[in-house]
Design a protein around this motif. Structure first.
Motif, short mmCIF file in Angstrom:
data_model
loop_
_atom_site.label_atom_id
_atom_site.label_comp_id
_atom_site.label_asym_id
_atom_site.label_seq_id
_atom_site.Cartn_x
_atom_site.Cartn_y
_atom_site.Cartn_z
N THR A 2 -3.75 -0.89 -10.21
CA THR A 2 -3.44 -2.09 -10.99
C THR A 2 -4.52 -3.14 -10.77
N VAL A 3 -4.95 -3.77 -11.86
CA VAL A 3 -5.89 -4.88 -11.79
C VAL A 3 -5.13 -6.17 -12.08
N TRP A 4 -5.34 -7.17 -11.21
CA TRP A 4 -4.71 -8.48 -11.36
C TRP A 4 -5.77 -9.51 -11.69
N ARG A 5 -5.44 -10.42 -12.57
CA ARG A 5 -6.33 -11.55 -12.91
C ARG A 5 -5.59 -12.85 -12.65
N ASP A 6 -6.11 -13.65 -11.72
CA ASP A 6 -5.52 -14.95 -11.38
C ASP A 6 -4.03 -14.83 -11.06
N GLY A 7 -3.68 -13.79 -10.30
CA GLY A 7 -2.31 -13.64 -9.85
C GLY A 7 -1.37 -12.95 -10.82
N GLU A 8 -1.89 -12.48 -11.97
CA GLU A 8 -1.06 -11.81 -12.96
C GLU A 8 -1.66 -10.44 -13.28
N ILE A 9 -0.80 -9.47 -13.60
CA ILE A 9 -1.28 -8.13 -13.92
C ILE A 9 -2.06 -8.14 -15.23
N ALA A 10 -3.22 -7.51 -15.22
CA ALA A 10 -4.03 -7.37 -16.44
C ALA A 10 -4.02 -5.94 -16.96
N ARG A 11 -3.93 -4.95 -16.05
CA ARG A 11 -3.98 -3.56 -16.50
C ARG A 11 -3.37 -2.65 -15.43
N ILE A 12 -2.60 -1.68 -15.85
CA ILE A 12 -2.02 -0.67 -14.97
C ILE A 12 -2.50 0.69 -15.46
N ALA A 13 -2.95 1.54 -14.53
CA ALA A 13 -3.44 2.86 -14.93
C ALA A 13 -2.94 3.91 -13.96
N ASN A 14 -2.64 5.09 -14.49
CA ASN A 14 -2.30 6.24 -13.66
C ASN A 14 -3.59 6.90 -13.17
N THR A 15 -3.59 7.36 -11.93
CA THR A 15 -4.77 8.01 -11.36
C THR A 15 -4.52 9.50 -11.19
N ALA A 16 -5.59 10.25 -11.04
CA ALA A 16 -5.49 11.68 -10.79
C ALA A 16 -5.52 11.99 -9.29
N PHE A 17 -5.59 10.97 -8.45
CA PHE A 17 -5.72 11.16 -7.01
C PHE A 17 -4.65 10.36 -6.27
N THR A 18 -4.35 10.80 -5.06
CA THR A 18 -3.33 10.15 -4.24
C THR A 18 -3.91 9.41 -3.04
N SER A 19 -5.21 9.54 -2.81
CA SER A 19 -5.84 8.84 -1.69
C SER A 19 -7.30 8.57 -2.02
N ILE A 20 -7.87 7.63 -1.31
CA ILE A 20 -9.27 7.25 -1.48
C ILE A 20 -9.95 7.35 -0.11
N ASP A 21 -11.11 7.95 -0.06
CA ASP A 21 -11.83 8.15 1.19
C ASP A 21 -12.30 6.81 1.74
N MET A 22 -11.81 6.44 2.92
CA MET A 22 -12.19 5.18 3.54
C MET A 22 -13.17 5.36 4.70
N ASP A 23 -13.79 6.52 4.79
CA ASP A 23 -14.79 6.78 5.83
C ASP A 23 -16.16 6.38 5.29
N PHE A 24 -16.45 5.09 5.34
CA PHE A 24 -17.72 4.57 4.82
C PHE A 24 -18.27 3.54 5.78
N ASP A 25 -19.52 3.15 5.56
CA ASP A 25 -20.19 2.22 6.48
C ASP A 25 -19.88 0.76 6.14
N ASP A 26 -20.06 0.38 4.85
CA ASP A 26 -19.95 -1.02 4.47
C ASP A 26 -19.25 -1.17 3.13
N VAL A 27 -18.62 -2.33 2.94
CA VAL A 27 -18.23 -2.78 1.61
C VAL A 27 -19.40 -3.60 1.09
N GLN A 28 -19.99 -3.19 -0.03
CA GLN A 28 -21.19 -3.83 -0.55
C GLN A 28 -20.85 -4.72 -1.74
N PHE A 29 -21.39 -5.91 -1.74
CA PHE A 29 -21.29 -6.84 -2.86
C PHE A 29 -22.65 -6.91 -3.54
N GLY A 30 -22.70 -6.37 -4.76
CA GLY A 30 -23.99 -6.24 -5.43
C GLY A 30 -24.64 -4.92 -5.03
N LEU A 31 -25.14 -4.19 -6.03
CA LEU A 31 -25.76 -2.90 -5.76
C LEU A 31 -26.81 -2.65 -6.83
#
Length: 526
Positions: A384-413
C-alpha cells in the motif's frame, strides 16, 4: 448458496475466525475504494455510455474518457474532507477546468481552475469545512467537453471509521479488505463467474457480511467458492481516536543509529539541537545519502512500513529510495520521468521489487512537501502507498517476503534511464510492522521518540588553532558536515558556516576564535 446450519460448519468457521484474528489489517479513511460509480446521463459525443468503474477501481492505470458528469455512491453517509482527482495527462486534461465537486448536493471546495490542472495529474479538492453525505458528484464545467479521469479518491476525516465494526459478527463492516485470510482475491458480488453469487452487496469485490459469523467473500479461484476475511475485531483492534503515543522506528533510539537520529525537522543529522535543513539529494551533482543497515532492518522481511517526507524539484526523476544487494532482491521507489509533451510535472512513482513493477500511482507535487509511506503485508500479499496520511494505492503482490539482507538504504541512485532525483528528504522512518491509519498519521505528525544526537554543542576554546584544524570542505548543510566528521576518524569536533557552506573539522574543541555559530563535539567516538 452457502449455509451455516449444522454444528460442524459453525465449529469450523469459529476456528477459522480465531485464526484469522491473529492478523489485523491496516485501517484507512479511503471511502470511495471500489464503490459504485455511474455516469448521470447518456453521452452527447459518444455512441455508447462507458462504464464509470475505472474512477473507483483503486488504480490509476485505467482511465475514463467521457463528456458526462458522474456520481459515486459511498453506500452510507461520511464526513468528507478531501476529494483527489487523478487527471490524465493528455489532450483532455483541461476539460476539468470549471468543474465542481458536490457531496450530496452540497458544494465541496473551490471550482477547479486552470492552476489546479497545470501543475500535475493530481487535483486536490479540499472540503473546508468537511461536508457530510453519501454521494459524491463531479459536475464537469465545459459543455460538450471531454474529460479523461483515471481515479477519484474520496477521503473522510473520520479516522478508521470505515474499517471499524461495532457488531461482533462484522455485519456493519464497510471497509476495503478485498482478499481472504488465506490470500485469495475476492470475486465481485455482481459477478456470475467463477461462482454464482446469491448475495448483492454492491458492484465490487470487498468483504462483507449479513448473516454469517464474520465478513467473507466469494473468491476468484474456481476451486474455492468462498472464504473468511481478516477484518478488525470489534473495538480494541480498531481505534477511532488519534494515536497519542510516540512511535519508535527501527532506525532511531536503538544504540546503533549512527548519524540517523531524529531531531526537530530532519531525519539524519545525529546533531543534538540542530534543525536548520533536511538532507538534500542531487544525483546529477553526485550528492546522495545512505543509511547503514547494521542488521536493524532484518526483522522487516515479512511486513514493514517505510515512510519519509520528500520535497522534489520540478525536473527530479529517478530512483528515490533503494535497498537490496542484487537485481533480484532490490526494492526501489522510482519517480517517473516528466511528461515533456505537455510540460507538466509527472507525479507518478513506481514501486518495484526484483525485476518487476508492483504498482504505479500519482502521489507527488512539484516543490511541495509530501509525506510518503509504503506498507508491506507479506501474509496477505498486499503493498500500500500512502500520501499525506491517506491511502493512494493498494496492490496485490506475487511475493510474501522481501530480502532484507542488504548493506544500505540509499537515497538517490545513478541510473542511465533517468536524469536523477533532485529533492529534499527528511524524517525517514522504518518499522517492522504494518502501521494502521492512526499510526501513519502520527508518523506524518512526527510523533516519534526523540533521541540525543551523536554530537552535542560545546563552548569553543581558542588556542593552538592551526594544530587542531584537520580538514576544511564545502557542505550545504550541518547534517552533511556531521556525516563527514563521523567518517573522518580524526575528527572529534566540527563547525558549519551556513552562509559560506564551510565545514571545518577539528581534533578537539579548540577552534578558530573568529568563527561564529555553534560548535559540535562527539559525545563518544564509535
Amino acid at each position: 448458496m452457502p449455509l451455516l446450519n449444522n454444528s460442524h460448519q459453525r465449529i469450523f468457521l469459529k476456528i477459522f475466525l480465531l485464526l484469522s484474528m491473529l492478523f489485523q489489517p491496516c485501517s484507512c479513511s479511503y471511502v470511495s475504494y471500489k464503490k459504485e460509480a455511474e455516469l448521470l446521463t447518456s453521452s452527447k459525443l459518444l455512441f455508447f455510455t462507458p462504464s464509470a468503474d475505472a474512477v473507483t477501481d483503486g488504480s490509476d492505470d485505467v482511465c475514463l474518457q467521457t463528456d458526462l458528469s458522474l456520481q459515486i455512491d459511498m453506500e452510507r453517509s461520511y464526513s468528507v474532507s478531501l476529494v483527489t482527482i487523478i487527471n490524465h495527462i493528455g489532450e483532455y486534461r483541461r476539460g476539468l477546468i470549471g468543474s465542481q465537486v458536490e457531496i450530496s448536493n452540497n458544494l465541496c471546495g473551490p471550482v477547479i481552475n486552470e492552476s489546479m490542472v497545470n501543475e500535475s495529474a493530481i487535483v486536490d479538492v479540499i472540503c473546508n469545512p468537511p461536508v457530510t453525505g453519501q454521494h459524491v458528484r463531479i459536475r464537469f464545467g465545459g459543455f460538450l467537453q471531454f474529460v479523461h479521469i483515471c481515479e477519484i479518491r474520496v477521503y473522510s476525516d473520520e479516522i478508521e471509521k470505515s474499517e471499524c465494526t461495532s457488531d461482533p459478527y462484522a455485519r456493519d463492516y464497510n471497509g476495503i479488505v478485498d482478499v481472504t485470510s488465506s490470500g485469495i482475491i475476492c470475486q465481485k458480488w455482481t459477478a456470475v463467474w467463477p461462482h454464482i453469487s446469491w448475495y448483492r452487496f454492491g458492484d465490487y469485490n470487498l468483504c462483507r457480511n449479513s448473516d454469517w459469523d464474520t465478513a467473507w467473500c466469494y473468491t476468484i479461484d474456481p476451486a474455492v467458492r468462498y472464504r473468511m476475511c481478516d477484518v478488525p475485531e470489534t473495538g480494541s483492534t480498531c481505534p477511532r481516536d488519534k494515536y497519542e503515543d510516540n512511535l519508535q522506528p527501527l532506525n532511531t533510539c536503538n544504540g546503533v543509529s549512527h548519524w540517523l537520529m531524529h531531531d526537530d525537522s530532519k531525519f539524519a543529522s545525529g546533531v543534538y539541537g540542530a534543525s536548520e535543513q533536511p538532507i538534500k539529494i542531487n544525483v546529477p551533482s553526485n550528492i546522495i545519502a545512505c543509511i547503514p543497515n547494521d542488521r536493524r532492518f532484518h526483522t522487516c522481511s515479512n511486513s514493514f512500513t517505510l515512510a519519509f517526507y520528500m520535497f522534489p524539484y520540478r525536473h527530479s526523476n529517478g530512483p528515490i529510495v533503494t535497498f537490496g544487494n542484487t537485481a533480484n532482491t532490490r526494492f526501489t521507489i522510482v519517480q517517473v520521468v516528466p511528461n515533456s509533451a505537455y510540460n507538466l510535472y509527472n507525479s507518478d512513482i513506481i514501486v518495484t521489487y526484483g525485476n518487476s513493477d508492483v504498482l504505479r500511482t500519482n502521489v507527488l507535487l512539484p516543490e511541495t512537501w509530501t509525506f510518503l509511506a509504503i506498507t508491506f503485508d507479506g501474509q496477505h500479499k498486499l503493498l500500500t502507498v500512502w500520501r499525506d496520511g491517506e491511502i493512494a494505492r493498494i496492490a496485490n503482490t506475487a511475493f510474501t517476503s522481501i530480502d532484507m539482507d542488504f548493506d544500505d538504504v540509499q537515497f538517490g541512485l545513478f541510473d542511465n534511464s533517468f536524469d536523477g532525483v533532485v529533492a529534499h528528504i527528511r524524517w525517514f522512518q522504518m518499522y517492522d510492522r504494518v502501521l494502521n491509519e492512526a499510526e501513519v498519521k502520527a508518523a506524518k505528525n512526527k510523533q516519534i521518540e526523540k533521541c540525543d544526537g551523536l554530537f552535542q554543542e560545546v563552548a569553543p576554546q581558542t588556542e593552538n588553532v592551526k594544530d587542531r584544524l584537520i580538514h576544511i570542505s564545502s557542505s550545504p548543510t550541518v547534517t552533511m558536515c556531521a556525516i563527514r566528521c563521523r567518517h573522518n576518524l580524526s575528527c572529534f569536533v566540527f563547525h558549519h558556516n551556513r552562509s559560506t557552506w564551510t565545514c571545518s573539522h577539528y581534533q578537539s574543541a579548540i577552534v578558530d576564535p573568529s568563527i561564529t555559530g555553534k560548535v559540535y563535539q562527539w559525545k563518544q567516538r564509535i
